[in-house]
Enzyme design. Structure first.
Site, mmCIF file in Angstrom:
data_model
loop_
_atom_site.group_PDB
_atom_site.id
_atom_site.type_symbol
_atom_site.label_atom_id
_atom_site.label_comp_id
_atom_site.label_asym_id
_atom_site.label_seq_id
_atom_site.Cartn_x
_atom_site.Cartn_y
_atom_site.Cartn_z
ATOM 1 N N GLU A 139 0.842 -1.203 0.000
ATOM 2 C CA GLU A 139 0.000 0.000 0.000
ATOM 3 C C GLU A 139 0.877 1.253 0.000
ATOM 4 O OE1 GLU A 139 -2.375 0.550 3.521
ATOM 5 O OE2 GLU A 139 -3.566 2.146 2.611
ATOM 6 N N LYS A 148 -5.574 1.270 12.789
ATOM 7 C CA LYS A 148 -5.701 -0.141 13.200
ATOM 8 C C LYS A 148 -4.667 -0.475 14.278
ATOM 9 C CE LYS A 148 -7.797 -1.934 8.956
ATOM 10 N NZ LYS A 148 -7.707 -0.826 7.981
ATOM 11 N N HIS A 183 -8.363 -4.420 13.577
ATOM 12 C CA HIS A 183 -8.976 -4.429 12.249
ATOM 13 C C HIS A 183 -10.456 -4.776 12.400
ATOM 14 C CE1 HIS A 183 -9.760 -4.767 8.143
ATOM 15 N NE2 HIS A 183 -8.857 -5.640 7.753
#
Lengths: 78, 419
Positions: B321, B342, B347
């Protein structure tokens, strides 16, 4: 109040989340205690578990009030 | 063109059960992680999670505030969290007393990634032990993903679109993006949008652990386990909860004098077309999702001040990412802050994108960005990127980008900006 009545009332309070004093013997599950048809299926299952009785569908359909439930259980429990 | 703004927020998370408490705890750098208390996890590889705290906890969740006793008994926790968060959002927006005409044009798009896994698990055990006649008559509609939207629409009389996204960990972001489009298209003037999840149960933890997705190296130090971008990361920590926003057509919000938090200006979606659990090795799906969201917003990377990363703390995902963000942002990478919340709340799977969008909105409101906890030794690929380690950072926040990526290779990005 009979032992059966006490135990039925306790189950109804727990399952429907209603005040204990509303669960009178002439109270209708649907009209007075806010149950729907699936709630009654669930209550019948809980009665079967609690009292070791079998309540067939045609008998369950005739249980409309708290008194109906107590009467059926008293007449059919082992 | 019809514009879409956010006028109400609702949160149930491991750091609190109302928006201001969650936000204050997040900015203070608290962690919601701890040993699993819901069930005996002693035989599990992963024995930690970010649980929503019980009602008697300092920042616990009291289900009875907005959910009837009977419904609490009948449905899985994800639905209870979702109903509560939706109620908070409606109250915040001042929309609990809408006319019938208003309610005809008010809808719900509240999804989940997995749905009622704890109830599926426990009722399967009833089936095996006692037979089919003991399965609850509420089993099906107490577990279905669209039953947050269903329950909320019944409770508040919302007769507009009734929708529920199911795109794993992208659910929350897709829910908001899809609902914003429904308002743009004129299907509704008001949409409750978001996501919820609660899968902290034996089969949920075992399933994700077997997929090698969960952290297993920090069972004795739960608050250290979620550590996105850190060299010591080894998987995500499961969270639970819900996030719901009120989306509203801009003129509609103006006309009633509503408090406006932010505008939803960009929404991007893509598919990796690569693997069921592993992200694309070049991060191409993530890149295209972000690029589309910026294009739809008519913005360039230089306009974005904060990226709330998907950043789950898995060895592969975080750096892919980050690589995609770096390629998209080019020189603008030096001016953006990017963090993974997170690290604090775990999560939330189908709830993540919605909860994190709310954090983005609050970052705009308060001009502060939440931290990435446990970022002690950033991976080499993180050099030159402000990942907001350990402590929140005061800074200018005009516009934000929120990423969510899910199993199946499904990606969603949202761009939100101050109005």
């Amino acid at each position: 109040m009979s032992d059966t009545a006490d135990r039925v009332k306790k189950i109804v309070v727990e399952h429907l989340g209603v005040e204990a004093d509303k669960v009178t013997e002439d109270a209708s599950f649907i009209d007075d205690l806010g149950a729907d048809s699936l709630d009654i299926v669930e209550l019948v299952m809980a009665f079967e578990e609690e009292f070791g009785v079998e309540i067939p569908d045609d008998a369950a359909e005739k249980i409309a009030t708290v008194a109906d439930a107590i009467k059926y259980i008293d007449e059919n429990k082992g | 063109m019809r514009r879409v703004v956010v006028t109400g927020l609702g949160l149930v998370t491991p750091l609190g059960a109302d928006v201001e408490t969650v936000w204050a705890n997040l900015i203070a750098g608290k962690s919601g992680a701890g040993p699993i208390t819901r069930f005996d996890a002693s035989d599990q590889k992963c024995r930690i999670a970010c649980e929503v705290k019980p009602a008697d906890h300092e920042y616990g969740f009291d289900a009875s505030r907005r959910v009837d006793h009977k419904i609490q008994r009948q449905v899985d926790p994800f639905i209870v969290y979702g109903i509560d968060a939706a109620g908070q959002a409606l109250e915040d927006a001042g929309l609990t007393d809408m006319s019938e005409e208003e309610r005809l044009h008010a809808g719900c798009s509240i999804g989940a990634g997995i749905g009622g896994l704890p109830g599926i698990e426990s009722e399967s055990l009833v089936l095996a032990a006692k037979g089919p006649a003991r399965v609850s008559p509420h089993f099906v509609h107490g577990r279905l993903i669209n039953l947050i939207s269903g329950q909320v629409s019944i409770k508040y009389g919302l007769m507009g679109p009734n929708h529920a996204v199911v795109t794993a960990c992208s659910t929350g972001a897709h829910s908001i993006g899809d609902a914003a489009r429904m308002i743009k298209d004129g299907d509704a003037n008001i949409m409750l949008a978001g996501g919820a999840e609660s899968t902290i149960c034996p089969i949920g933890i075992a399933g994700f652990a077997q997929a090698r997705a969960l952290s297993t190296a920090y069972n004795d130090e739960p608050t250290k386990a979620s550590r996105p971008y850190d060299q010591g990361r080894d998987g995500f920590v499961m969270g639970e909860g819900a996030g719901v926003v009120v989306l509203e057509e801009y003129e509609h919000a103006l006309a009633r004098g509503a408090k406006i938090y932010a505008e939803v200006v960009g929404y991007g979606l893509s598919g990796d077309a690569y693997h069921v659990t592993a992200p694309h090795p070049q991060g191409s799906g993530a890149y295209r999702s972000m690029e589309m969201a910026l294009r739809k917003a008519g913005m360039t990377p230089a306009d974005i001040d904060y990226v709330n990363a998907h950043g789950t703390s898995t060895p592969l995902g975080d750096e892919l990412e980050l690589g995609a963000v770096r390629r998209l942002f080019g020189d603008a990478i030096g001016n953006v802050s990017m963090s993974s919340t997170k690290s604090a709340i775990g999560h939330l799977l189908g709830g993540a994108g919605a909860v994190e969008s709310i954090f983005c909105i609050l970052a705009i409101r308060d001009q502060i960005v939440p931290p990435t906890l446990n970022l002690d030794n950033p991976s080499e690929s993180c050099l030159g990127v402000d990942l907001v380690p350990h402590v929140a950072k005061k800074r200018k926040v005009r516009a934000v980008l929120n990423n969510s990526f899910g199993f199946g290779g499904t990606n969603a990005s949202l761009v939100l900006k101050a109005i």
